[in-house]
Design an enzyme around this catalytic site. Structure first.
Site, PDB file in Angstrom:
ATOM      1  CG  HIS A  98      12.543  62.275  23.275  1.00  0.00           C
ATOM      2  ND1 HIS A  98      13.224  61.500  22.329  1.00  0.00           N
ATOM      3  CD2 HIS A  98      13.545  63.271  23.463  1.00  0.00           C
ATOM      4  CE1 HIS A  98      14.524  61.891  22.038  1.00  0.00           C
ATOM      5  NE2 HIS A  98      14.761  63.194  22.894  1.00  0.00           N
ATOM      6  CB  SER A 133      16.853  64.576  21.282  1.00  0.00           C
ATOM      7  OG  SER A 133      17.391  63.946  22.476  1.00  0.00           O
ATOM      8  N   GLY A 134      16.023  64.226  17.853  1.00  0.00           N
ATOM      9  CA  GLY A 134      15.326  64.415  16.862  1.00  0.00           C
ATOM     10  C   GLY A 134      16.041  64.968  15.635  1.00  0.00           C
ATOM     11  N   GLY A 159      20.811  66.613  23.520  1.00  0.00           N
ATOM     12  CA  GLY A 159      20.648  68.103  22.679  1.00  0.00           C
ATOM     13  C   GLY A 159      20.738  67.716  21.246  1.00  0.00           C
ATOM     14  CG  ASP A 206      11.464  59.431  20.195  1.00  0.00           C
ATOM     15  OD1 ASP A 206      10.702  60.344  20.499  1.00  0.00           O
ATOM     16  OD2 ASP A 206      12.361  59.292  20.667  1.00  0.00           O
TER      17      ASP A 206
END
Length: 492
Positions: free
Chosen positions: A70, A215-216, A213, A120
């Site tokens: 995402h 994320s990932g 922020g 994801d």
């Protein structure tokens, strides 16, 4: 489905590491020890000539970064910053490496409108390898299939917001997030079964969480030998707030995707080594789509035959579609080549062949016959909707190709005995709508005897007399329906 649509998800995440597990949060958390998570990266995108932080990520090889799907937008230009700690200062260890848009690989089953559907995960190949040092190191991945127990202590880090809707920190933040296992996280008053899949990890809770922020970024958990492993990729939190009660941060479980990671990185290396690599990859990726088109044509031809009362030819086409569907699935999985367009094409082909094409064998006459035919088509439609959406009903109920093969074989053996066929169709509707779980059918990727069964089906349908082919396919389909795990499970 209504529950899923009402679920408001804010995409997030985080990553972490430290020799000591502090009692802190990324939301209102504390500064991490400088460079204590040397595989943590900052993914940044260009806007107005300036690169801005958008997500975290993990360096998994000198020239490969893993992040959340995402986080990726085709319209953006990205760079990866390694050796980062305080974004407000140039401290020296930073390495800024650009990423080509063609070298970004989003998982083919990721759906941008459905974070709860899973997958994801994305990979990015750096334009040049990172220079490894004390501040920049490669993260270690856990053994494939690893699932951590409830309460297992893991660490989250990132440059995400300090509070829901709050400011972004300059320095890397960290927190300890205990794992919340699948059984707890899917409780109705927690995330619930529609939002969480077994390819995810829940961690943290109302006091400790990731936020926008993060994320990932990596969820790091310490192995028995003391080394840190990246078990999760920060994916999403609740729309009620980053640290809402009973809504722990949700991560993509890395150990569920290590085959895809290995295959994706290997494919790119091979394509770079061979001048024809990209063209060959295009053909490989469309092999499954070609089989889906063949299945679709078989279904349309079956419909035309049924309309002209050539039901025997229609049955042969349905059995051929059954074989094509199994081959299609095997090719897509082996090549990891299932695109969003390919998945839609495959579902439409299956609905046409095993829904409409098979339903016409029932020769609807009168209200009851029409209702049964309609119910059969709707059962196939519902089964395919659940299959393609990725929600937790995935693979529940009988796969419609087996129901179709059973009906086509029954028709051929009984000479089109409509009453018997309708009884069989009613039973197949119940099996397709059943909440029971059927294993993912990997006939062409399993033991030798399963491959021989498929080869026998090809010979029977193409070369054998009608009775032999019908008995063979009927026995095959029936065995899958009655003994799905004893005979046809991937672990059998």
């Amino acid at each position: 489905m209504a529950a899923m649509l009402s679920l408001v998800l804010l995409l997030v995440a985080g990553g972490v590491r430290a020799a000591v597990l502090p009692d802190s949060r990324v939301v209102n958390g504390q500064d991490a020890e400088p460079y204590s998570w040397p595989w943590q990266i900052s993914l940044q995108y260009e806007r107005d000539g300036t690169f801005r932080h958008t997500c975290g990520g993990t360096l998994i090889a000198a020239n490969w970064v893993m992040t959340a799907a995402h986080c990726i937008s085709k319209s953006r230009t990205y760079q990866v910053v390694l050796g980062e700690y305080d974004m407000s200062a140039a401290e020296g260890p930073e390495q800024r490496i650009p990423v080509n848009s063609d070298d970004i690989f989003v998982h083919p089953k990721w759906l941008s409108f459905c974070a709860a559907c899973g997958n994801d995960i994305a990979l990015m190949k750096l334009q040049r390898p990172a220079v490894l040092s004390a501040e920049v190191q490669v993260g270690r991945l856990p053994p494939a299939g690893t699932i951590l127990p409830n309460g297992y202590p893991c660490m989250l880090s990132g440059w995400g917001r300090l509070t829901t809707g709050g400011s972004l920190p300059d320095r890397l933040q960290q927190a300890e997030l205990p794992v919340v296992d699948y059984e707890h996280c899917t409780q109705p008053d927690w995330w619930g079964a529609l939002a969480i899949r077994q390819t995810m990890i829940c961690a943290g809770g109302a006091e400790k969480a990731g936020c926008n922020g993060d994320s990932g970024g990596p969820l790091n958990c310490q192995a028995e030998d003391g080394t840190w492993e990246v078990h999760g990729i920060a994916s999403f939190v609740s729309g009620l707030g980053c640290n809402a009660a009973k809504k722990p941060t949700v991560f993509t479980r890395v150990s569920a995707f290590e085959d895809w990671i290995a295959e994706s990185t290997k494919k790119l290396v091979l394509s770079e080594q061979a001048g024809r690599g990209r063209a060959l990859e295009f053909l490989r990726k469309n092999a499954a789509n070609g089989l889906s088109v063949a299945n679709l044509l078989a279904g349309l031809s079956s419909i035309l035959c049924s309309v002209n009362r050539q039901y025997q030819y229609s049955c042969w086409l349905l059995l051929l579609g059954f074989l094509l569907d199994l081959a299609d699935g095997a090719v897509a999985r082996q090549l990891d080549a299932c695109s969003a367009l390919g998945a839609k094409l495959d579902d439409f082909a299956d609905f046409t062949t095993f829904g409409l094409g098979t339903a016409l064998l029932l020769q609807p006459q009168g209200v009851l016959g029409a209702l049964l035919t309609l119910a059969y088509v709707l059962a196939v439609f519902a089964r395919l909707c659940f299959f393609s959406s990725g929600i937790p009903f995935t693979y529940r109920g009988l796969p419609c190709p087996y129901a179709s093969a059973l009906l086509a074989s029954t028709f051929l053996l009984t000479g089109g005995h409509v009453a018997l066929l309708r009884v069989a169709a009613a039973a197949m509707i119940l099996f397709m709508a059943d909440c029971g779980f059927y294993p993912h059918d990997k006939v062409l990727e399993s033991q030798l005897w399963k491959k021989l069964v498929y080869a026998g089906g090809v010979v029977a349908v193409l070369l054998a007399p009608t009775a032999v082919a019908a008995v063979y396919c009927l026995a095959w389909a029936t065995s899958y329906i009655i003994f799905p795990f004893a005979l046809w499970s991937c672990k059998a």
